[in-house]
Scaffold this motif. Structure first.
Motif, PDB file in Angstrom:
ATOM      1  N   THR A 467       0.829  -1.210   0.000  1.00  0.00           N
ATOM      2  CA  THR A 467       0.000   0.000   0.000  1.00  0.00           C
ATOM      3  C   THR A 467       0.859   1.253   0.000  1.00  0.00           C
ATOM      4  N   SER A 488      -1.007   4.204  -3.714  1.00  0.00           N
ATOM      5  CA  SER A 488      -1.773   5.402  -4.046  1.00  0.00           C
ATOM      6  C   SER A 488      -0.870   6.598  -4.331  1.00  0.00           C
ATOM      7  N   SER A 489       0.399   6.485  -3.937  1.00  0.00           N
ATOM      8  CA  SER A 489       1.323   7.583  -4.217  1.00  0.00           C
ATOM      9  C   SER A 489       2.752   7.040  -4.301  1.00  0.00           C
ATOM     10  N   LYS A 507      -3.056   2.629  -7.634  1.00  0.00           N
ATOM     11  CA  LYS A 507      -4.090   3.625  -7.343  1.00  0.00           C
ATOM     12  C   LYS A 507      -3.503   5.034  -7.300  1.00  0.00           C
ATOM     13  N   THR A 509      -2.860   8.717  -7.916  1.00  0.00           N
ATOM     14  CA  THR A 509      -3.676   9.853  -8.335  1.00  0.00           C
ATOM     15  C   THR A 509      -2.824  11.012  -8.836  1.00  0.00           C
ATOM     16  N   ASN A 527      -4.213   3.397 -13.529  1.00  0.00           N
ATOM     17  CA  ASN A 527      -4.125   4.143 -12.287  1.00  0.00           C
ATOM     18  C   ASN A 527      -5.249   5.197 -12.288  1.00  0.00           C
TER      19      ASN A 527
END
Length: 625
Positions: A467, A488-489, A507, A509, A527
């Motif tokens: 994660t 996510s990053s 994921k 952004t 993504n």
């Protein structure tokens, strides 16, 4: 009348006598004349040290006396010319004859010349002399080998050696007899007396046949017309030794071929006595490499006799077991692509390289191999691996096993770790500060701490459950593959050497690659990116960003671009005029319904062969609105 005639005759005679006796003006005698039967003497070829003489005849063809006073030679005595001449003058009366010997005895090789001058009372007479000194024909004994060590020979056995005798001279060589001093009973010869013409050769066979154990030596003396010549002989009689039992015929053939058809670095002859067997002593004395790669070997039984080998190569054979517990000197074992279910290397403390890829091992003990540097056991069935004693380990490749735990904390020198496609849920690499390559794709990792790995260059962690992934302390990173996780990053601002970044199916952004000016490949498909700036990445060659939420994509600063994939976004603007559209061999921009125009280079015509793809509603232009 008769008396008158007689009286007149007497008076005439008396008158003549009176006249002759009473005057000084009678007839003169003719002078001496010098005649020699030769003006030039050519002695031809004369062997050095030999004498050849030629007689010359001097004749006085005049009426007065001819006096031979002296002679001289125009060259000194080293020329080889001399004359037999009386120490006193020689007087030749009219028609007198004198014979003189002129000699030639050459002392050196080569042509010589001189002039013989004979001095007389009426002048000189010259005779030209020449001759050539040639070597005396001699025989010269030659032999190709003047000594021979027959090495170890079994008692009762025999080994033959042929010595080639040659006549390298110009005269006949007479081989007259021979004698043997020393261990005459161990050496036999087929000598035959004979005469050898110049250039001829004779093969003398000598057989070493020791009757007892131990060193043997002898000297053969050949007596010839040019002296005695010796041949030194030696050998060692050995008692028949135990033979290594090698049940696999292919393996035995491999061992016998070492040093002949099987050659290479650190490979030499094993069957040193050429008897077609491997004695125990031959096996024990061999310190090199045994190479039996891809030879159809099923069984390496017999390898235990080779206690001093340093390397074993037996890859690509149908071996199921390998017992190397006696081979304590091994440093390298190459046994990949076999069918091994077990291997015993418990007594190999010197082992540095172990390559066991593509076998059927479910467990492996390397605890006794404390000097191990390279360990490869990819594509086996390992469920556990204890590396607690392998502090020297530098390379570890354990891809495609069933490992759920892998402890490398006692291997501080580890440089390369590949453990893809296992069942790892956690791995601690905080003690591996030298690590440069880390491949952990397709495991079950939910977290990974690489903060203590400043030398890391390659990082593969795809198909895990990560994660987050902090790589801000890994400034030497050149390649990251972290796709198929839950990231996510990603902060890439500290990775200035980064060349490849693959983070598909995450994921993300946002993504800032403005600091990654060395970047050549980026793949971020699937993504949640809404924007992507590539203006600071002039080295980019490959860009893949499909299935995101991008509305604007500008690659006009990417003059090295070769491939662009940006399908299934929300693009409204796509600027491709980078000055090198001809260098883009693939461009995919379909499924962007709001994209009406793609801006391209002036004068460029997009290919119609399918390598450039867009929606039918989208057009190409050099000046999109």
């Amino acid at each position: 009348m008769k008396n008158m005639k007689f009286t007149l005759a007497v008076m005439a005679v008396v008158l003549l006598w009176v006249v002759g006796c009473s005057t000084d003006d009678g007839p003169e005698m003719a002078p001496a004349a010098f005649s020699v039967d030769k003006k030039t003497i050519d002695f031809g070829e004369v062997e050095i040290g030999s004498l050849k003489n030629v007689k010359i005849t001097i004749t006085n063809t005049g009426e007065d006396d001819l006096v031979l006073k002296d002679y001289s030679l125009s060259s000194d005595d080293t020329s080889g010319f001399s004359v037999n001449f009386s120490e006193s003058e020689v007087i030749l009366p009219a028609d007198g004859i004198f014979e003189m010997d002129v000699n030639f005895i050459p002392t050196v090789e080569g042509e010589k010349t001189s002039v013989l001058t004979i001095v007389s009372n009426i002048g000189e007479n010259k005779i030209n002399l020449k001759g050539e000194g040639v070597p005396v024909p001699v025989a010269v004994f030659g032999i190709d080998i003047d000594e021979k060590d027959f090495g170890d020979v079994d008692t009762g056995g025999e080994v033959a050696q042929v010595f080639t005798v040659t006549n390298q001279g110009t005269a006949d060589l007479h081989l007259m007899s021979y004698s043997v001093e020393g261990d005459a009973g161990s050496f036999q010869t087929d000598f035959t007396a004979q005469t050898m013409a110049p250039g001829a050769f004779y093969e003398l066979e000598v057989i070493f046949m020791p009757q007892s154990k131990g060193a043997k030596s002898a000297v053969i003396t050949l007596t010839t017309n040019v002296g005695d010549h010796t041949i030194g002989l030696q050998g060692n009689g050995v008692v028949n030794e135990p033979v290594v039992t090698i049940p696999d015929t292919n393996f035995k053939a491999v061992l016998l071929a070492h040093g002949s058809t099987i050659a290479g670095t650190n490979i030499s002859k094993i069957d040193t006595n050429d008897d077609g067997e491997i004695q125990v002593s031959e096996a024990e004395s061999y310190t090199g490499t045994i190479s039996s790669s891809q030879r159809g070997v099923n069984d390496l039984s017999g390898i235990e006799a080779f206690i001093n080998i340093t390397e074993l190569r037996c890859d690509n054979n149908p071996l199921t077991q390998l017992d190397l517990s006696i081979n304590s000197s091994l440093r390298t074992i190459i046994a990949y692509r076999c069918e091994l279910t077990s291997i015993d290397i418990s007594n190999s403390p010197a082992l540095e390289t172990l390559h066991l890829d593509d076998n059927k091992l479910s467990n492996l003990s390397v605890q006794g191999n404390t000097n191990l540097k390279i360990l490869r056991v990819q594509r086996n069935g390992l469920t556990k691996l204890d590396l607690s004693q392998n502090t020297a380990l530098e390379t570890l490749l354990v891809d495609d096993n069933a490992l759920s735990v892998l402890d490398v904390s006692n291997s501080p020198n580890l440089i390369s770790l590949m453990a893809q496609r296992n069942e790892l849920t956690n791995i601690d690499i905080t003690q591996n500060s030298a690590l440069e390559t880390l491949y952990l794709d397709n495991n079950q990792l939910s977290s990974l701490n690489v903060s203590n790995n400043p030398n890391l260059k390659l990082l593969w962690v795809q198909l895990n459950a990560l994660t987050s992934l902090d790589i801000t302390t890994n400034s030497k990173l050149e390649e990251i593959r972290c796709g198929l996780n839950q990231l996510s990053s990603m902060d890439l601002t500290q990775n200035l050497d980064l060349k490849l970044f693959y983070s598909d199916v995450n994921k993300l952004t946002t993504l800032d690659v403005s600091k990654n000016v060395a970047l050549t490949s980026i793949s971020i498909a699937d993504n949640l990116l809404t924007s992507l700036s590539l203006k600071q990445n002039p080295a980019l060659e490959y860009v893949s960003c499909p299935r995101n939420k991008l509305t604007n994509l500008d690659v006009s600063s990417n003059g090295s671009l070769q491939r662009l994939i940006c399908e299934s976004n929300q693009l409204k603007v796509l600027i491709l005029n980078n000055g090198n559209n001809t260098g883009i061999n693939y461009m995919g921009a379909k499924n962007n319904p709001d994209l009406t125009c793609i801006q391209i280079d002036e004068g460029f015509e997009p290919p119609t062969d399918g390598s450039w793809n867009k929606d039918d509603s989208t057009s190409y232009s050099t000046s999109c609105p």
